[in-house]
Design a protein around this motif. Sequence first.
Motif, short mmCIF file in Angstrom:
data_model
loop_
_atom_site.label_atom_id
_atom_site.label_comp_id
_atom_site.label_asym_id
_atom_site.label_seq_id
_atom_site.Cartn_x
_atom_site.Cartn_y
_atom_site.Cartn_z
N GLU A 80 0.85 -1.18 0.00
CA GLU A 80 0.00 0.00 0.00
C GLU A 80 0.89 1.23 0.00
O GLU A 80 1.80 1.34 0.82
CB GLU A 80 -0.91 0.03 1.22
CG GLU A 80 -1.87 -1.12 1.30
CD GLU A 80 -2.73 -1.09 2.55
OE1 GLU A 80 -2.52 -0.21 3.41
OE2 GLU A 80 -3.62 -1.95 2.66
N SER A 82 0.32 5.31 0.19
CA SER A 82 -0.69 6.34 0.43
C SER A 82 -0.08 7.72 0.25
O SER A 82 1.04 7.97 0.68
CB SER A 82 -1.23 6.21 1.86
OG SER A 82 -1.78 4.92 2.06
N THR A 119 -8.12 2.95 -2.76
CA THR A 119 -9.10 3.19 -1.71
C THR A 119 -8.96 4.64 -1.23
O THR A 119 -7.89 5.22 -1.29
CB THR A 119 -8.94 2.23 -0.52
OG1 THR A 119 -7.61 2.33 -0.02
CG2 THR A 119 -9.21 0.79 -0.93
N GLU A 120 -10.07 5.17 -0.75
CA GLU A 120 -10.08 6.53 -0.21
C GLU A 120 -9.33 6.57 1.11
O GLU A 120 -9.29 5.58 1.86
CB GLU A 120 -11.52 7.00 0.02
CG GLU A 120 -12.34 7.09 -1.23
CD GLU A 120 -11.86 8.18 -2.17
OE1 GLU A 120 -11.41 9.24 -1.69
OE2 GLU A 120 -11.93 7.95 -3.39
N ARG A 121 -8.79 7.71 1.40
CA ARG A 121 -8.09 7.94 2.66
C ARG A 121 -8.24 9.42 2.99
O ARG A 121 -8.34 10.25 2.08
CB ARG A 121 -6.62 7.58 2.49
CG ARG A 121 -5.80 7.83 3.71
CD ARG A 121 -4.35 7.52 3.45
NE ARG A 121 -3.60 7.99 4.59
CZ ARG A 121 -2.41 7.61 4.89
NH1 ARG A 121 -1.79 6.75 4.13
NH2 ARG A 121 -1.80 8.08 5.94
N LYS A 125 -5.43 9.23 -0.83
CA LYS A 125 -5.80 7.91 -1.33
C LYS A 125 -4.70 6.91 -1.01
O LYS A 125 -3.58 7.29 -0.69
CB LYS A 125 -5.99 7.95 -2.84
CG LYS A 125 -4.70 8.19 -3.60
CD LYS A 125 -4.91 8.28 -5.08
CE LYS A 125 -3.65 8.67 -5.81
NZ LYS A 125 -3.04 9.93 -5.40
N THR A 126 -5.05 5.65 -1.11
CA THR A 126 -4.10 4.56 -1.00
C THR A 126 -4.20 3.73 -2.27
O THR A 126 -5.29 3.28 -2.63
CB THR A 126 -4.38 3.67 0.22
OG1 THR A 126 -4.25 4.46 1.41
CG2 THR A 126 -3.44 2.48 0.28
N TRP A 128 -3.09 0.25 -3.78
CA TRP A 128 -2.62 -1.01 -3.24
C TRP A 128 -2.45 -2.04 -4.36
O TRP A 128 -3.07 -1.93 -5.42
CB TRP A 128 -3.58 -1.55 -2.16
CG TRP A 128 -4.98 -1.75 -2.66
CD1 TRP A 128 -6.00 -0.85 -2.59
CD2 TRP A 128 -5.51 -2.90 -3.32
NE1 TRP A 128 -7.12 -1.37 -3.17
CE2 TRP A 128 -6.86 -2.63 -3.62
CE3 TRP A 128 -4.97 -4.12 -3.69
CZ2 TRP A 128 -7.68 -3.56 -4.28
CZ3 TRP A 128 -5.79 -5.05 -4.34
CH2 TRP A 128 -7.13 -4.75 -4.62
#
Length: 141
Positions: A80, A82, A119-121, A125-126, A128
């Motif tokens: 991952e 980010s 994916t949202e963060r 974002k991340t 992966w």
Amino acid sequence: MPTLDVEFKQQISSTRRGARLARLLAERQLQEWGVPYGCEFADAVVTVVAELAANAVLHGHVPGRDFELRMTWGDVLRIEVSDARGERRPVRQEYGPYVTEGGRGMVLVEELADDWGVTERNPGKTVWAEVNYSAVNDRAC
């Protein structure tokens, strides 16, 4: 294969030097987990880390913010990366004679990883990617 459910996590400066450091740290962590330098699985993981880290630096950079590298090994090795720019998503470009610069790193990620996504963060974002140690025999060490 290492003991399952191990994790490595590091905040890294969002610079070109930081992207290189992410690659080196991933390589070293794999060695600590018992994956020898230069085997096809290790090369695949290190290449994925290098591409995702480069993208975080080039496209996800926010002044004063680091990016984060996280690798976990359970059933698969999950990478991952980010960054703080949630609106800038990775783009995959096809090869061809008229391809513009950029986007080719995600072609490598797609080829080397068994799966990848975003994916949202908060903030950002991340991105992966997952690489299965035993899914492809020629990548096992």
